[in-house]
Motif scaffolding. Structure first.
Motif, PDB file in Angstrom:
ATOM      1  N   THR A  38       0.830  -1.196   0.000  1.00 40.84           N
ATOM      2  CA  THR A  38       0.000   0.000   0.000  1.00 40.84           C
ATOM      3  C   THR A  38       0.870   1.254   0.000  1.00 40.84           C
ATOM      4  O   THR A  38       2.070   1.168  -0.283  1.00 40.84           O
ATOM      5  N   ASP A  74      -3.686   6.635  11.942  1.00 38.40           N
ATOM      6  CA  ASP A  74      -3.497   7.005  10.539  1.00 38.40           C
ATOM      7  C   ASP A  74      -2.366   8.037  10.451  1.00 38.40           C
ATOM      8  O   ASP A  74      -2.493   9.153  10.964  1.00 38.40           O
ATOM      9  N   ARG A 125      -1.492   9.958   8.298  1.00 37.23           N
ATOM     10  CA  ARG A 125      -1.856  11.232   7.657  1.00 37.23           C
ATOM     11  C   ARG A 125      -2.507  12.186   8.650  1.00 37.23           C
ATOM     12  O   ARG A 125      -2.487  13.392   8.464  1.00 37.23           O
TER      13      ARG A 125
HETATM   14  P1  ADP Z   1      -4.843   0.952  -0.909  1.00 35.62           P
HETATM   15  O1  ADP Z   1      -5.186   1.830  -2.063  1.00 35.62           O
HETATM   16  O2  ADP Z   1      -3.451   0.449  -0.972  1.00 35.62           O
HETATM   17  O3  ADP Z   1      -5.853  -0.134  -0.644  1.00 35.62           O
HETATM   18  P2  ADP Z   1      -5.979   2.466   1.298  1.00 35.62           P
HETATM   19  O4  ADP Z   1      -6.170   3.898   0.965  1.00 35.62           O
HETATM   20  O5  ADP Z   1      -7.175   1.571   1.273  1.00 35.62           O
HETATM   21  O6  ADP Z   1      -4.821   1.909   0.358  1.00 35.62           O
HETATM   22  O7  ADP Z   1      -5.288   2.319   2.729  1.00 35.62           O
HETATM   23  C1  ADP Z   1      -4.084   2.983   3.007  1.00 35.62           C
HETATM   24  C2  ADP Z   1      -4.350   4.226   3.820  1.00 35.62           C
HETATM   25  O8  ADP Z   1      -4.927   3.868   5.078  1.00 35.62           O
HETATM   26  C3  ADP Z   1      -3.114   4.989   4.207  1.00 35.62           C
HETATM   27  O9  ADP Z   1      -2.752   5.889   3.205  1.00 35.62           O
HETATM   28  C4  ADP Z   1      -3.493   5.673   5.529  1.00 35.62           C
HETATM   29  O10 ADP Z   1      -3.771   7.045   5.343  1.00 35.62           O
HETATM   30  C5  ADP Z   1      -4.766   4.971   5.943  1.00 35.62           C
HETATM   31  N1  ADP Z   1      -4.730   4.510   7.339  1.00 35.62           N
HETATM   32  C6  ADP Z   1      -5.720   4.695   8.255  1.00 35.62           C
HETATM   33  N2  ADP Z   1      -5.383   4.207   9.426  1.00 35.62           N
HETATM   34  C7  ADP Z   1      -4.145   3.663   9.310  1.00 35.62           C
HETATM   35  C8  ADP Z   1      -3.263   2.983  10.212  1.00 35.62           C
HETATM   36  N3  ADP Z   1      -3.592   2.768  11.482  1.00 35.62           N
HETATM   37  N4  ADP Z   1      -2.067   2.555   9.726  1.00 35.62           N
HETATM   38  C9  ADP Z   1      -1.742   2.764   8.440  1.00 35.62           C
HETATM   39  N5  ADP Z   1      -2.534   3.408   7.547  1.00 35.62           N
HETATM   40  C10 ADP Z   1      -3.728   3.856   7.965  1.00 35.62           C
END
Ligand code: ADP
Ligand code: ASP
Ligand code: MG
Length: 410
Positions: free
Chosen positions: A175, A184, A186
């Motif tokens: 990812t 998160d 971000r």
């Molecule tokens: P993909 O397109 O690879 O499926 P997603 O957008 O579904 O990615 O998931 C990745 C995003 O999840 C990250 O960019 C991050 O902002 C968000 N996220 C939310 N909570 C978390 C967390 N606890 N750890 C990591 N990422 C998180």
């Protein structure tokens, strides 16, 4: 010796444009050349799924779900074909498939179907020919041969189900962040990458707003004990292992903080204070498929009481319609809504054996004068409803209160 089998899933941001698709191809080829068999699951390019839904919305306010699935599934078909081409460019043999082509059989529930079976024959045959197999994520086919989709984030589920069906050695989820973080990254820049997390914690975090993994995929991974490695598609850094809980995990009280911004609160005033009233309201909602989240009933006064509950914002219009009619029937007062709320949660299996966690959370919020409107707890999580405008600040406050940040970050 048995050849290692690796399932690799790449999310939308990892294949957002042709440059990134080429980079993913390189990564896949690297794994193949290191001697493994590779099955790749890919999401639609970038924000394609959102864009397709937006387009549907311009045509109809309530498009038939069968047609929505037909539409959304096109996104993943584009990415599998492009990735196969990119792999061919690098001199390896790859073949792409839709969900239907590789027999991902689902139930009949459009837009959030469950996988019931995967017929692996074709995939196994292609792997035996030393080809890289690329499968469209997020989609399947029902017994009627209609295309279905697996709910948002459903490519994670495709990957886990593939790993289970093929008895893969590992399921890697690539990812745009380096793994699972304490929050998160971000929203909380101090968030720290976890080296491992239990299925139970990840399931709670996913259900409570951490969109990094689809909740259902974790449910399936837990059931079949499939280890998942969440890692970055941009670096080679070790990510986070999602596995069965081990002793060391239980010593950590809080593993993560999550935020769900799309909550709405509904209040029914002057509900007659007698048996069966709540049942009446919630039976109707359940019957219409509305998922009610937190519920609070105030102390009664003079024979009536106020009842509040939350739902996801998306479900608010039907919720309001149904609740107003129930309220009228049982002789309750007005029904009001509040769309300005968010749900903040802390998750950790260590909570099972530690006390005082809720007090610590509430005190940290009180110190920053953040008001708590509703509370709910389970064995491994505590959630509170607060004003949405304070939500991100509250998240950082709680993250810091439990010392979750990078060492020296606060
Ligand atoms: P993909 O397109 O690879 O499926 P997603 O957008 O579904 O990615 O998931 C990745 C995003 O999840 C990250 O960019 C991050 O902002 C968000 N996220 C939310 N909570 C978390 C967390 N606890 N750890 C990591 N990422 C998180
Ligand atoms: N493309 C689908 C979505 O955006 C599935 C996924 O990315 O996992 O929800
Ligand atoms: Mg995702």
């Amino acid at each position: 010796m048995k050849v290692r089998l690796v399932v690799q899933k790449f999310g939308g941001s990892s294949v957002a444009n042709s440059e990134r698709i080429k980079r993913v191809a390189q990564r896949v080829v690297e794994t193949k050349r290191a001697g493994a068999n590779v099955v790749v699951v890919v999401s639609a390019l970038g924000d394609t799924t959102d864009e397709l839904l937006e387009l549907a919305g311009q045509i109809s306010h309530s498009p038939p779900e069968r047609e929505l699935d037909m539409l959304m599934a096109t996104g993943e078909q584009v990415s599998v074909a492009l990735l196969a081409m990119a792999i061919h460019e690098l001199g390896e043999d790859a073949v792409s498939f839709t969900g239907a082509q590789v027999g991902i059989l689902t139930d009949a529930t459009h837009t959030k179907a469950k996988i019931v079976d995967i017929n692996t024959q074709r995939i196994v045959r292609e792997l035996e020919r030393r080809r890289i197999v690329i499968v469209a994520g997020f989609q399947g086919v029902n017994l009627n041969q209609d295309i279905t989709t697996l709910g948002r984030g459903g490519s994670d589920l495709t990957a886990v189900a593939m790993a289970q069906a093929l008895k893969a050695d590992v399921c890697e989820i690539f990812t745009d962040v380096e793994g699972i973080y304490t929050a998160d990254p971000r929203l909380v820049p101090q968030a720290r990458k976890l080296s491992a997390i239990s299925y139970d914690e990840m399931l709670e975090m996913a259900s409570l707003g951490a969109q990094v993994m689809q909740a259902r995929s974790i449910f399936v991974a837990k059931r079949f004990d499939i280890p998942i490695h969440v890692r970055s598609s941009f670096t080679h850094a070790e990510g986070t292992m999602i596995t069965k809980s081990v002793k060391a995990m239980e010593d950590i009280v809080v593993s993560g903080v999550t935020l769900q911004k799309d909550e709405a609160k509904v209040t029914v005033r002057d509900v007659p204070d007698k048996p069966g009233m709540a049942a009446e309201i919630f039976r109707e909602l359940a019957g219409k498929g509305v998922n009610v989240d937190m519920i609070v009933q105030n102390v009664s006064r003079e024979g009536s009481t106020d009842l509040s509950f939350t739902v996801v914002k998306h479900d608010l219009p039907p919720t309001l319609r149904i609740t107003r009619s129930s309220a009228h029937r049982i002789g309750a007062g007005e029904v009001t809504t509040d769309e300005g709320v968010a749900k903040l949660s802390i998750v950790g299996i260590g909570m099972r054996s530690h006390s005082g966690i809720a007090a610590k959370m509430f005190e940290a919020m009180a110190r920053k004068r953040i008001n708590i409107e509703m509370i709910s707890t389970s064995e491994i999580k505590i959630s509170v409803i607060i004003r949405r405008q304070h939500a991100e600040r509250a998240m950082r406050v709680i993250h810091q209160a439990f010392g979750l940040g990078k060492r020296g970050a606060h």
